[in-house]
Design an enzyme around this catalytic site. Sequence first.
Site, PDB file in Angstrom:
ATOM      1  N   ASN A  22      37.862  45.818  32.529  1.00 38.36           N
ATOM      2  CA  ASN A  22      38.733  45.554  33.676  1.00 38.36           C
ATOM      3  C   ASN A  22      38.966  46.835  34.464  1.00 38.36           C
ATOM      4  O   ASN A  22      39.279  47.885  33.888  1.00 38.36           O
ATOM      5  CB  ASN A  22      40.071  44.992  33.203  1.00 38.36           C
ATOM      6  CG  ASN A  22      39.902  43.699  32.430  1.00 38.36           C
ATOM      7  OD1 ASN A  22      39.465  42.708  32.989  1.00 38.36           O
ATOM      8  ND2 ASN A  22      40.215  43.721  31.138  1.00 38.36           N
ATOM      9  N   GLU A  63      36.582  42.344  36.895  1.00 41.15           N
ATOM     10  CA  GLU A  63      36.318  42.119  35.475  1.00 41.15           C
ATOM     11  C   GLU A  63      34.805  42.069  35.277  1.00 41.15           C
ATOM     12  O   GLU A  63      34.130  41.202  35.847  1.00 41.15           O
ATOM     13  CB  GLU A  63      36.951  40.815  35.009  1.00 41.15           C
ATOM     14  CG  GLU A  63      38.482  40.820  35.073  1.00 41.15           C
ATOM     15  CD  GLU A  63      39.083  39.541  34.530  1.00 41.15           C
ATOM     16  OE1 GLU A  63      40.056  39.624  33.779  1.00 41.15           O
ATOM     17  OE2 GLU A  63      38.567  38.458  34.858  1.00 41.15           O
ATOM     18  N   THR A 103      35.278  41.570  28.769  1.00 40.08           N
ATOM     19  CA  THR A 103      35.120  42.217  30.068  1.00 40.08           C
ATOM     20  C   THR A 103      35.754  43.593  30.080  1.00 40.08           C
ATOM     21  O   THR A 103      36.715  43.864  29.352  1.00 40.08           O
ATOM     22  CB  THR A 103      35.746  41.375  31.192  1.00 40.08           C
ATOM     23  OG1 THR A 103      37.142  41.173  30.922  1.00 40.08           O
ATOM     24  CG2 THR A 103      35.047  40.047  31.334  1.00 40.08           C
TER      25      THR A 103
END
Length: 309
Positions: A207, A256, A205
Amino acid sequence: MRIHHDWKALPLDARGATVAMGNFDGIHLGHRSVIDAARAACDAPLGVITFEPHPRQFLVPATPPFRLMNAESRANRLARLGVDHLYELPFDAVLAGLSPEDFAREVLVGGLGVRHVTVGADFHFGHKRAGDAQTLARLGRDLGFGTTVAPLIGDGEVEYSSTAIRKALAEGRSRDAERMLGHWHRIDGEVLHGDKRGRDLGYPTANMAVEGLHLPRFGVYAVLVDVLTGADRGSYKGVASLGVRPMFGENRPNLEVHIFDFNADLYGQHLSVALVEYLRPEARFDSLDALVAQMNRDSQGAREILATR
């Protein structure tokens, strides 16, 4: 688009614009109508006058986060609308203390040299919001700039406003917010280093921080992602989790974003993430295997929703 952070000592080619003026939080369809009216008012470069920080943040610093957009996101949206000059005026004690007359004389005329000013019908300005749209029109006649007052707009059921959009987002109604905005609600910002748990679970992911923003309903969303900087600039599809990650203890809210079929380092790059559809609330799972199984279902659902976009 050129961004100016003050009204003093502007270069000559940054003066003489036809401007839309307001806070433009969210840049919804009502704001668009003000900007379009400014564009049509006269043959001059198109400018937007706004304030940073938001006046409410300065005047009532203890207020909970309410902004739909940070300054970066607002600038990105205005650039997409073809604005030539963004006058992001510093809202401080000096500006807050100006009377409507002094603001018009010192800032609009003396500083920016505006040719025409367009505002919404509910616009107020000057110390303690003493001036309104009619005050501005009177000052324009006295000081030599044109004015347009754009009417408020809606769909017959609700007046388009930042307040109504905040409510829709807080309830997870992304499509209702999009209807009032005229675009998907986006969160823009830099990709930060995180705990990298997603990578270990097969879902890397990007962030992003969300401090200072009105937070939409916590949960998982189908998203459209624009990578704005770096070698991988472009538009992508994905799934994102907004919230505090209850599976991993108490955490500060963040966003995320997992981009489908993408494998590149985005740390330090800037993304614009559109929240297209709310999929489910945040949840705590009995095991990591159960979490991954749900993430698989989330990804499949997001792919189906975004298939035609």
